[in-house]
Design a protein around this motif. Structure first.
Motif, PDB file in Angstrom:
ATOM      1  N   ILE A   1      27.815  42.031  43.788  1.00 38.34           N
ATOM      2  CA  ILE A   1      28.592  40.848  44.160  1.00 38.34           C
ATOM      3  C   ILE A   1      29.192  41.075  45.539  1.00 38.34           C
ATOM      4  CG2 ILE A   1      29.170  40.174  41.791  1.00 38.34           C
ATOM      5  CD1 ILE A   1      31.853  41.584  42.143  1.00 38.34           C
ATOM      6  N   LYS A   2      29.621  40.002  46.189  1.00 35.40           N
ATOM      7  CA  LYS A   2      30.278  40.107  47.485  1.00 35.40           C
ATOM      8  C   LYS A   2      31.762  39.796  47.311  1.00 35.40           C
ATOM      9  CE  LYS A   2      26.229  39.048  50.324  1.00 35.40           C
ATOM     10  NZ  LYS A   2      25.636  38.138  51.337  1.00 35.40           N
ATOM     11  N   ILE A   3      32.599  40.812  47.520  1.00 28.96           N
ATOM     12  CA  ILE A   3      34.046  40.657  47.351  1.00 28.96           C
ATOM     13  C   ILE A   3      34.701  40.558  48.722  1.00 28.96           C
ATOM     14  CG2 ILE A   3      36.169  41.649  46.450  1.00 28.96           C
ATOM     15  CD1 ILE A   3      34.538  43.191  44.423  1.00 28.96           C
ATOM     16  N   THR A   4      35.429  39.466  48.927  1.00 30.19           N
ATOM     17  CA  THR A   4      36.263  39.323  50.119  1.00 30.19           C
ATOM     18  C   THR A   4      37.703  39.605  49.731  1.00 30.19           C
ATOM     19  OG1 THR A   4      34.834  37.665  51.141  1.00 30.19           O
ATOM     20  CG2 THR A   4      37.115  37.742  51.895  1.00 30.19           C
TER      21      THR A   4
ATOM     22  N   GLY B   1      33.690  49.296  47.909  1.00 28.45           N
ATOM     23  CA  GLY B   1      32.609  48.333  47.904  1.00 28.45           C
ATOM     24  C   GLY B   1      32.928  46.939  48.392  1.00 28.45           C
ATOM     25  N   VAL B   2      34.108  46.727  49.004  1.00 28.87           N
ATOM     26  CA  VAL B   2      34.451  45.392  49.498  1.00 28.87           C
ATOM     27  C   VAL B   2      33.413  44.934  50.527  1.00 28.87           C
ATOM     28  CG1 VAL B   2      35.895  46.060  51.467  1.00 28.87           C
ATOM     29  CG2 VAL B   2      36.429  43.974  50.199  1.00 28.87           C
ATOM     30  N   TYR B   3      33.145  43.632  50.571  1.00 24.00           N
ATOM     31  CA  TYR B   3      32.155  43.078  51.498  1.00 24.00           C
ATOM     32  C   TYR B   3      32.769  42.750  52.849  1.00 24.00           C
ATOM     33  CZ  TYR B   3      28.483  40.079  53.390  1.00 24.00           C
ATOM     34  OH  TYR B   3      27.513  39.521  54.187  1.00 24.00           O
ATOM     35  N   ASP B   4      33.943  42.114  52.852  1.00 15.01           N
ATOM     36  CA  ASP B   4      34.684  41.878  54.083  1.00 15.01           C
ATOM     37  C   ASP B   4      36.168  41.739  53.768  1.00 15.01           C
ATOM     38  OD1 ASP B   4      34.530  39.397  52.890  1.00 15.01           O
ATOM     39  OD2 ASP B   4      33.723  38.345  54.618  1.00 15.01           O
ATOM     40  N   LEU B   5      37.002  41.830  54.810  1.00 10.68           N
ATOM     41  CA  LEU B   5      38.448  41.793  54.647  1.00 10.68           C
ATOM     42  C   LEU B   5      39.052  40.811  55.633  1.00 10.68           C
ATOM     43  CD1 LEU B   5      37.491  45.091  54.560  1.00 10.68           C
ATOM     44  CD2 LEU B   5      39.805  45.251  53.651  1.00 10.68           C
TER      45      LEU B   5
END
Length: 246
Positions: A76-79, A101-105
């Protein structure tokens, strides 16, 4: 094996071209020579196992030995929308959430944000934050470098939430852990997930109402009150445990 990142344009059918600061690191710090093996990612999830073919002060050419899809990325993609904390806390959050594993912040200026960032200095800070993300991605063997987005206002954040499949808000007054488990169980591979963390002063009640009106779900992370620099880390670890296959 050491891992480095390049842009897709630097990858051809048979070789990878490394330029920029990594050239000095590989050649003069690590003192690698022709024939040594390195791992290269093009920020798309692919891993290229390579052998160094040639080195100069400007570039390093690597012969591709094999290509595989990374298993280090979450399905999954977590923002992470992080209520802007003090800089040292934000740097810790970036480092640990990239490892998890975060996708973006996205830093967010919220009602109870204590620190006021100078807009004239934000570009320089964003560059440093991105460097922290890259370093953490290399250390944790990520296949992508999570991007640090420019800081937004709370209103701007709300306008972005419509593109997410799940919106999760850790909140100290939320219902018990069973409710948290039920919400996390609805997260499925391929989803985009937004995690919203309040700043040091916490999320204002009216802000919570606005997030819930945008589709957000308040969850508890346990019976203890967590600091802002702990909450995002704890939430990502819980989601990872729920969604990730060994």
């Amino acid at each position: 094996m050491y891992r480095f990142f390049v842009e897709p344009i630097q990858v051809s059918e048979e070789e990878v071209l490394i330029v920029g600061s990594d050239v000095n690191h590989i050649k003069n710090v690590l003192r690698f020579v022709e024939g040594q093996e390195i791992s290269v990612c093009d920020n798309s999830g692919k891993i290229f196992e390579c052998e160094i073919a040639s080195l100069t002060n400007e570039e390093i050419r690597c012969k591709i030995q094999s290509v595989e899809e990374s298993k280090s990325e979450l399905p999954i993609k977590i923002t992470l929308f992080q209520g802007a904390p003090k800089q040292d806390k934000l740097e810790l959050i970036i480092q640990k959430c990239v490892e998890l594993g975060v996708y973006d912040l996205v830093p967010v200026s919220m009602k109870r944000t204590i620190v006021k960032y100078d807009p004239k200095k934000l570009h320089k800070k964003l560059s440093r934050w991105q460097q922290i993300s890259e370093s953490a991605a290399k250390q944790s063997k990520r296949a992508i470098i999570p991007e640090l987005r420019p800081m937004v206002t709370f209103k701007e954040m709300i306008s972005k939430l419509g593109s997410y499949d799940r919106i999760i808000v850790p909140y100290e007054n939320a219902d018990g852990m069973e409710g948290t488990r039920d919400i996390f169980k609805t997260i499925e591979p391929g989803m985009k997930v937004a995690v919203i963390i309040g700043p040091e002063g916490g999320i204002d009640d009216q802000e919570l109402v606005s997030i819930e009106q945008a589709g957000g779900r308040a969850v508890t992370l346990g019976n203890r009150i967590l600091r802002t620099e702990t909450a995002g880390i704890a939430c990502l670890a819980m989601i990872s445990y729920q969604i990730e296959e060994a």
